[in-house]
Scaffold this active site. Structure first.
Site, PDB file in Angstrom:
ATOM      1  N   LYS A   9       0.833  -1.205   0.000  1.00 61.22           N
ATOM      2  CA  LYS A   9       0.000   0.000   0.000  1.00 61.22           C
ATOM      3  C   LYS A   9       0.873   1.264   0.000  1.00 61.22           C
ATOM      4  CE  LYS A   9      -3.981  -2.134   2.381  1.00 61.22           C
ATOM      5  NZ  LYS A   9      -4.797  -2.103   3.631  1.00 61.22           N
ATOM      6  N   TYR A  49     -12.438  -3.160  -3.301  1.00 62.48           N
ATOM      7  CA  TYR A  49     -12.969  -3.110  -1.933  1.00 62.48           C
ATOM      8  C   TYR A  49     -14.499  -3.112  -1.939  1.00 62.48           C
ATOM      9  CZ  TYR A  49      -8.371  -2.265   0.242  1.00 62.48           C
ATOM     10  OH  TYR A  49      -7.080  -2.373   0.711  1.00 62.48           O
ATOM     11  N   PHE A  57     -15.425   3.647   7.116  1.00 58.49           N
ATOM     12  CA  PHE A  57     -14.009   3.912   6.873  1.00 58.49           C
ATOM     13  C   PHE A  57     -13.668   3.967   5.393  1.00 58.49           C
ATOM     14  CE2 PHE A  57     -14.302  -0.751   7.431  1.00 58.49           C
ATOM     15  CZ  PHE A  57     -13.671  -1.201   6.276  1.00 58.49           C
ATOM     16  N   ARG A 102       2.448  -6.774   9.696  1.00 58.12           N
ATOM     17  CA  ARG A 102       1.735  -5.679  10.360  1.00 58.12           C
ATOM     18  C   ARG A 102       2.140  -5.558  11.832  1.00 58.12           C
ATOM     19  NH1 ARG A 102      -4.140  -7.180   7.685  1.00 58.12           N
ATOM     20  NH2 ARG A 102      -4.009  -5.855   5.819  1.00 58.12           N
ATOM     21  N   ASN A 112      -1.937  -0.014   7.365  1.00 55.16           N
ATOM     22  CA  ASN A 112      -1.432  -1.342   7.743  1.00 55.16           C
ATOM     23  C   ASN A 112      -0.609  -2.012   6.640  1.00 55.16           C
ATOM     24  OD1 ASN A 112      -3.460  -2.074   6.018  1.00 55.16           O
ATOM     25  ND2 ASN A 112      -4.725  -3.111   7.567  1.00 55.16           N
ATOM     26  N   HIS A 115      -2.150  -5.287   1.496  1.00 56.79           N
ATOM     27  CA  HIS A 115      -3.381  -6.049   1.250  1.00 56.79           C
ATOM     28  C   HIS A 115      -2.996  -7.470   0.871  1.00 56.79           C
ATOM     29  CE1 HIS A 115      -7.217  -7.436  -0.282  1.00 56.79           C
ATOM     30  NE2 HIS A 115      -6.526  -7.953  -1.286  1.00 56.79           N
ATOM     31  N   GLU A 126      -8.854 -11.529  -7.595  1.00 55.28           N
ATOM     32  CA  GLU A 126      -8.075 -10.287  -7.427  1.00 55.28           C
ATOM     33  C   GLU A 126      -6.842 -10.282  -8.325  1.00 55.28           C
ATOM     34  OE1 GLU A 126      -7.372  -9.896  -3.224  1.00 55.28           O
ATOM     35  OE2 GLU A 126      -9.467  -9.422  -2.796  1.00 55.28           O
TER      36      GLU A 126
HETATM   37  N1  UDP Z   1      -9.784  -0.562   7.265  1.00 57.26           N
HETATM   38  C1  UDP Z   1      -9.800   0.653   7.918  1.00 57.26           C
HETATM   39  N2  UDP Z   1     -10.535   0.762   9.074  1.00 57.26           N
HETATM   40  C2  UDP Z   1     -11.258  -0.273   9.566  1.00 57.26           C
HETATM   41  C3  UDP Z   1     -11.241  -1.500   8.888  1.00 57.26           C
HETATM   42  C4  UDP Z   1     -10.487  -1.610   7.739  1.00 57.26           C
HETATM   43  O1  UDP Z   1      -9.154   1.609   7.485  1.00 57.26           O
HETATM   44  O2  UDP Z   1     -11.907  -0.102  10.614  1.00 57.26           O
HETATM   45  C5  UDP Z   1      -8.990  -0.686   6.036  1.00 57.26           C
HETATM   46  C6  UDP Z   1      -7.650  -1.358   6.284  1.00 57.26           C
HETATM   47  O3  UDP Z   1      -6.687  -0.734   5.426  1.00 57.26           O
HETATM   48  C7  UDP Z   1      -7.897  -2.772   5.837  1.00 57.26           C
HETATM   49  C8  UDP Z   1      -8.855  -2.561   4.675  1.00 57.26           C
HETATM   50  O4  UDP Z   1      -9.685  -1.498   5.094  1.00 57.26           O
HETATM   51  O5  UDP Z   1      -6.687  -3.430   5.460  1.00 57.26           O
HETATM   52  C9  UDP Z   1      -9.710  -3.746   4.301  1.00 57.26           C
HETATM   53  O6  UDP Z   1     -10.347  -4.232   5.460  1.00 57.26           O
HETATM   54  P1  UDP Z   1     -10.424  -5.803   5.742  1.00 57.26           P
HETATM   55  O7  UDP Z   1     -11.359  -5.998   6.889  1.00 57.26           O
HETATM   56  O8  UDP Z   1     -10.726  -6.523   4.466  1.00 57.26           O
HETATM   57  O9  UDP Z   1      -8.957  -6.112   6.249  1.00 57.26           O
HETATM   58  P2  UDP Z   1      -7.735  -6.934   5.599  1.00 57.26           P
HETATM   59  O10 UDP Z   1      -8.327  -8.018   4.728  1.00 57.26           O
HETATM   60  O11 UDP Z   1      -6.920  -5.945   4.827  1.00 57.26           O
HETATM   61  O12 UDP Z   1      -6.976  -7.486   6.773  1.00 57.26           O
HETATM   62 MG    MG Z   2      -9.811  -7.978   3.320  1.00 56.15          MG
END
Ligand code: UDP
Ligand code: MG
Length: 154
Positions: A9, A49, A57, A102, A112, A115, A126
């Site tokens: 990212k 997304y 968010f 992370r 974080n 992805h 994807e």
């Molecule tokens: N995210 C955020 N705030 C939240 C939850 C998610 O900014 O409260 C962002 C974060 O960058 C995350 C992405 O949205 O990596 C996608 O969320 P997901 O739950 O799919 O997490 P991941 O699969 O990336 O662990």
């Molecule tokens: Mg995810």
């Protein structure tokens, strides 16, 4: 074999952690089959997304993901989706285990670093969303016999 899309990212690019991310996946024994830099736009992010576009968010996430180029990668390996999610760690870096990308390198959920696809199906979808067929490479990795048991290599 299973495939995973990785996005280093904007924070990973800006903080100079792209190499560290690649290093950790390479050392695991996974195979890099596609790699490129890109600037993601709203249309691509809304597809990528899709499950999150209605969440509070999302606006901040989209703005952040457009703030800098990213590095897109496709990785391949036996059950690699699960392996990579373990290496990546929990979504909230403050709860991510030590030793994960992370957990070791990030603090904010919205910053974080990475992805990673979360299922075999999303990995396929994807990778196909971000890479054309001619950007993906099929090749033998000479060390496979020292990484996989025979049935896992097929
Ligand atoms: N995210 C955020 N705030 C939240 C939850 C998610 O900014 O409260 C962002 C974060 O960058 C995350 C992405 O949205 O990596 C996608 O969320 P997901 O739950 O799919 O997490 P991941 O699969 O990336 O662990
Ligand atoms: Mg995810």
């Amino acid at each position: 074999m299973e495939r995973t899309l990785i996005i280093a990212k904007p924070d990973a690019v800006q903080r100079g952690l792209v190499g560290e991310i690649i290093l950790r996946l390479e050392r695991k024994g996974l195979k890099l089959i596609g790699l490129k830099m890109a600037s993601l736009d709203e249309a691509m992010l809304r597809i990528h997304y899709a499950e999150h576009t209605e969440k509070p968010f999302y606006a901040g996430l989209e703005e952040f993901m457009k703030s800098s180029p990213v590095v897109l990668m496709a990785w391949e390996g036996y059950q690699c989706v699960e392996s990579i999610r373990i290496l990546v760690g929990s979504t909230n870096p403050r709860q991510a285990a030590s030793g994960t990308i992370r957990g070791d390198l990030a603090i904010g959920t919205g910053r974080n670093l990475i992805h990673a696809s979360d299922s075999k199906d999303s990995g396929e979808t994807e990778v196909a969303n971000f890479f054309d067929d001619d950007e993906l490479f099929s090749y033998d990795k000479s060390e496979y016999m020292h990484i996989y048991e025979g049935n896992e290599r097929e």
